[in-house]
Motif scaffolding. Structure first.
Motif, mmCIF file in Angstrom:
data_model
loop_
_atom_site.group_PDB
_atom_site.id
_atom_site.type_symbol
_atom_site.label_atom_id
_atom_site.label_comp_id
_atom_site.label_asym_id
_atom_site.label_seq_id
_atom_site.Cartn_x
_atom_site.Cartn_y
_atom_site.Cartn_z
ATOM 1 N N UNK A 171 0.846 -1.204 0.000
ATOM 2 C CA UNK A 171 0.000 0.000 0.000
ATOM 3 C C UNK A 171 0.881 1.253 0.000
ATOM 4 N N UNK A 172 1.956 1.198 0.801
ATOM 5 C CA UNK A 172 2.868 2.357 0.855
ATOM 6 C C UNK A 172 3.494 2.611 -0.519
ATOM 7 N N UNK A 173 3.783 1.522 -1.222
ATOM 8 C CA UNK A 173 4.359 1.664 -2.560
ATOM 9 C C UNK A 173 3.305 2.176 -3.550
ATOM 10 N N UNK A 174 2.077 1.717 -3.342
ATOM 11 C CA UNK A 174 1.003 2.077 -4.281
ATOM 12 C C UNK A 174 0.642 3.554 -4.197
ATOM 13 N N UNK A 175 0.704 4.121 -2.976
ATOM 14 C CA UNK A 175 0.203 5.478 -2.775
ATOM 15 C C UNK A 175 0.858 6.501 -3.712
ATOM 16 N N UNK A 176 2.205 6.610 -3.724
ATOM 17 C CA UNK A 176 2.807 7.596 -4.633
ATOM 18 C C UNK A 176 2.573 7.257 -6.110
ATOM 19 N N UNK A 177 2.502 5.945 -6.401
ATOM 20 C CA UNK A 177 2.272 5.551 -7.800
ATOM 21 C C UNK A 177 0.883 6.018 -8.251
ATOM 22 N N UNK A 178 -0.099 5.842 -7.364
ATOM 23 C CA UNK A 178 -1.467 6.284 -7.684
ATOM 24 C C UNK A 178 -1.482 7.788 -7.922
ATOM 25 N N UNK A 179 -0.830 8.529 -7.007
ATOM 26 C CA UNK A 179 -0.830 9.991 -7.143
ATOM 27 C C UNK A 179 -0.152 10.420 -8.448
ATOM 28 N N UNK A 180 0.944 9.730 -8.762
ATOM 29 C CA UNK A 180 1.691 10.051 -9.979
ATOM 30 C C UNK A 180 0.854 9.772 -11.230
ATOM 31 N N UNK A 181 0.245 8.594 -11.245
ATOM 32 C CA UNK A 181 -0.569 8.227 -12.409
ATOM 33 C C UNK A 181 -1.802 9.119 -12.524
ATOM 34 N N UNK A 182 -2.366 9.483 -11.360
ATOM 35 C CA UNK A 182 -3.541 10.370 -11.384
ATOM 36 C C UNK A 182 -3.148 11.743 -11.929
ATOM 37 N N UNK B 159 -0.751 12.299 -13.987
ATOM 38 C CA UNK B 159 -0.564 12.102 -15.429
ATOM 39 C C UNK B 159 -1.894 12.097 -16.170
ATOM 40 N N UNK B 160 -2.872 11.409 -15.545
ATOM 41 C CA UNK B 160 -4.202 11.339 -16.173
ATOM 42 C C UNK B 160 -4.832 12.721 -16.234
ATOM 43 N N UNK B 161 -4.653 13.487 -15.160
ATOM 44 C CA UNK B 161 -5.237 14.841 -15.135
ATOM 45 C C UNK B 161 -4.568 15.718 -16.193
ATOM 46 N N UNK B 162 -3.255 15.554 -16.304
ATOM 47 C CA UNK B 162 -2.526 16.340 -17.303
ATOM 48 C C UNK B 162 -3.027 16.004 -18.705
ATOM 49 N N UNK B 163 -3.483 14.758 -18.859
ATOM 50 C CA UNK B 163 -4.002 14.347 -20.173
ATOM 51 C C UNK B 163 -5.468 14.727 -20.337
#
Lengths: 372, 246
Positions: free
Chosen positions: A312-323, A325-329
């Motif tokens: 979960x700790x690993x997932x949290x920053x990945x989710x924020x990063x991907x989100x 990226x998605x928002x930027x798109x």
């Protein structure tokens, strides 16, 4: 707990597959539900960007803003005079055919306001003034390219009648048909015969407080069963829920999230199972010494717990990063705390469940196996 | 010779064990009986497949015999208890309180330090507090000459050090009985000799009953009694009178 964590850390390579699987599940689930929420927030944007103190009156049984049937403007009298309630304003919300300047056509959704109540809050005062001109429209800048519009003052046709773009806004993104903001007059002219005379789609009664809006809505609901009455918040929730359930998109994404969860669970089970089997001789020695099996069960479950925590700790920053990226798109991803907490709890539950499943490997360990 | 009591601490009576069925049936133990005494280091020898490990497993409560009794008298109690006549839970409890094991492999947890290998037995088996477990573990490692190595993990230990830690793990709870299966098989003779000397000291100074299964005849001068098992039949052998180091 200490030995579990120590073992996990010492054998990072072995356990990394499990941690990665939990992270994968958590990222998939959080992003999918964030995207889903973002996607269906778009369906209620006109409601979310108008005053929350408005009471919406629509046709009987209407569940989403884009599904309203014409109602008589005479319903105005039903609202009556109440202290703290402004006279209701008619509002048109309807699909229309948009003919692009280059000749192509697309679907758009008209949002025709009468006074101030139904105007989306992102419009500038200049744009509000400009919209009082007949056949003036405003749309979100992200939809302009799709609709073939390149600049303000450009003209196009809606339902065969010429309209002029007087401005663009940000934050009024659409899902299927771009929102087109205009005056009630413009909207009714564009609708033409599609809207019966002396009819509109909604009546908007603006109150001085949200509490008064709730009271008025409750009063009108109780009084009139042949029309739908909502506060802005209620209509927004109803609109999102309608599209979430009726389109089955929620179910589809739920299945995809479940699939991710199953894959994550299977890999975690396999990781813990293999790790326990690899330590079978050490555990067998402890059992020979009379150490109760539950001690090892607890160790394996704590290993599952730590795998969940690290995943979960690993997932949290990945989710924020991907989100991000998605928002930027240009895609809306809403990572509300309920989504993040729910995802963490579900993946943690999955991890501990995987630990329970892996206990089978401990049950098969017998100290007699050490005597060859 | 060890200072053994008059009463044995462990008595095996007519132990019988067979494996397989019908034509493939093999008898591992044929009415084997023996007495082991407190403070005694006993060695069991015999050819491969003679039933040595089976006898060790039955005496230590790990394998159920087809017939016979294993009567134990832990902590110099006056009455004997048949460990195969009590419940499985009671037998697990007996092993937890009174027995230690040393197996052929060291079976040490790769992630744990030397001290933690011993602490885990005291904390999980004897419910000692972390502080008390650490104190007793370090005391045992000190006796084994490993105090300075207490933070080492198995990957950083030599074979001799690993086996000494395994012995420490078996002895740290001060068991009445210690069972060792080929404890020197993976060691050179220098380390093997050190290990058998440690077992001998544990028997003689702590009064433990130690039962060792081994092929290694070089251990003979160090033990108090030697049994020979062949084709399921047990015999007690004479051992040399000269004991190294005494």
């Amino acid at each position: 707990m200490g030995y579990s964590l120590q073992t996990l850390w010492h054998e990072k390579a072995r356990y990394s597959a499990g941690v990665g699987a939990v992270a994968f599940s958590a990222v998939l689930m959080a992003l999918q539900f964030g995207l889903l929420l973002g996607l269906f927030t778009i369906t209620s944007i006109p409601l979310d960007h108008t005053d929350p103190r408005i009471v919406w009156i629509g046709s009987k049984g209407v569940e989403a803003i884009d599904l309203g049937q014409p109602i008589p403007i005479s319903y105005l009298g039903r609202v009556g005079e109440h202290s703290g309630v402004l006279p209701p304003e008619p509002y048109i919300a309807n699909f229309a055919n948009f003919q692009k300047p280059d000749g192509g056509t697309d679907l758009c959704f008209l949002l025709g306001h009468f006074g101030n109540a139904g105007i989306p809050d992102m419009l500038t005062s200049e744009q509000r003034t400009a919209l009082t001109e007949p056949f003036a429209i405003v749309m979100d800048e992200s939809d302009m390219k799709r609709m073939g519009m390149t600049a303000v003052n450009q003209t196009a046709k809606i339902n065969g009648k010429e309209v002029r773009l007087v401005g663009s806004v940000k934050g009024l993104k659409s899902l299927a048909a771009p929102w087109v903001i205009c005056s009630h007059y413009t909207a009714s002219e564009l609708m033409g015969a599609l809207l019966p005379p002396d009819h509109t789609k909604y009546l908007l009664a603006k109150c001085d407080t949200p509490e008064r809006a709730a009271d008025l809505a409750a009063h009108l609901k109780a009084e009139y069963s042949d029309m739908a009455v909502y506060t802005s918040g209620e209509f927004s929730t109803s609109t999102r829920t309608y599209w979430l359930l009726r389109t089955k998109a929620g179910i589809a994404i739920g299945y995809a999230a479940l699939l991710g969860l199953l894959v994550g669970g299977a890999v975690t089970v396999q990781t813990l199972y293999a790790a326990t089997i690899a330590s079978a001789k050490e555990y067998a020695t402890l059992f020979a010494l009379g150490i109760p099996r539950w001690r090892v069960y607890v160790t394996v479950l704590f290993q599952a717990f730590w795998i969940g925590i690290f995943g979960i700790a690993l997932a949290y920053p990945v989710v924020q990063l991907l989100a991000a990226g998605a928002r930027a798109a240009g895609t809306q991803v809403i990572l509300r705390w309920e989504i993040m907490t729910g995802t963490a709890l579900i993946t943690m539950g999955m991890s501990v469940f995987a630990g329970l499943f892996a206990l089978r490997s401990v049950r098969g360990i017998e100290p007699i196996s050490l005597l060859r | 010779m060890a200072a053994a009591d008059n009463l044995p601490s462990l008595r095996a009576v007519h132990l019988l064990k067979t494996f397989g069925d019908g034509a493939s049936q093999r008898t591992a133990l044929r009415k084997v009986s023996l007495n082991l005494f407190p403070g005694q280091l006993a060695l069991l020898m015999g050819p491969s497949g003679s039933g040595k490990s089976t006898l060790l497993a039955i005496l230590s409560g790990l394998l159920h015999p087809d017939g016979g009794q294993v009567l134990t008298r832990p902590n110099d109690q006056t009455s004997f208890v048949d460990i195969w006549g009590i419940s499985e839970a009671a037998r697990d409890d007996f092993r937890r309180k009174h027995t230690g094991f040393i197996f052929q492999g060291y079976n040490l947890f790769p992630a744990l330090s030397a001290s933690q290998q011993l602490e885990i037995v005291l904390k999980w088996g004897n419910n000692l507090s972390p502080g008390e477990a650490r104190r007793q573990a370090e005391e045992m490692l000190d006796r084994l000459g490993l105090l300075n190595q207490r933070h080492k993990k198995p990957a950083a230990m030599s074979g001799g050090e690993k086996q000494r830690v395994a012995i420490g793990r078996a002895l740290v709870k001060n068991p009445t009985f210690l069972f060792a299966d080929e404890p020197t098989s993976a060691l050179d003779w220098e380390n093997g000799q050190a290990v058998i000397q440690l077992l001998r000291d544990a028997a003689h100074s702590r009064g433990a009953t130690i039962f060792v299964v081994s092929h290694d005849a070089r251990m003979l001068p160090f033990v108090d009694v030697c049994f020979h098992l062949d084709d399921g039949n047990l015999e007690e052998h004479e051992i040399p009178l000269v004991v190294a180091g005494e």
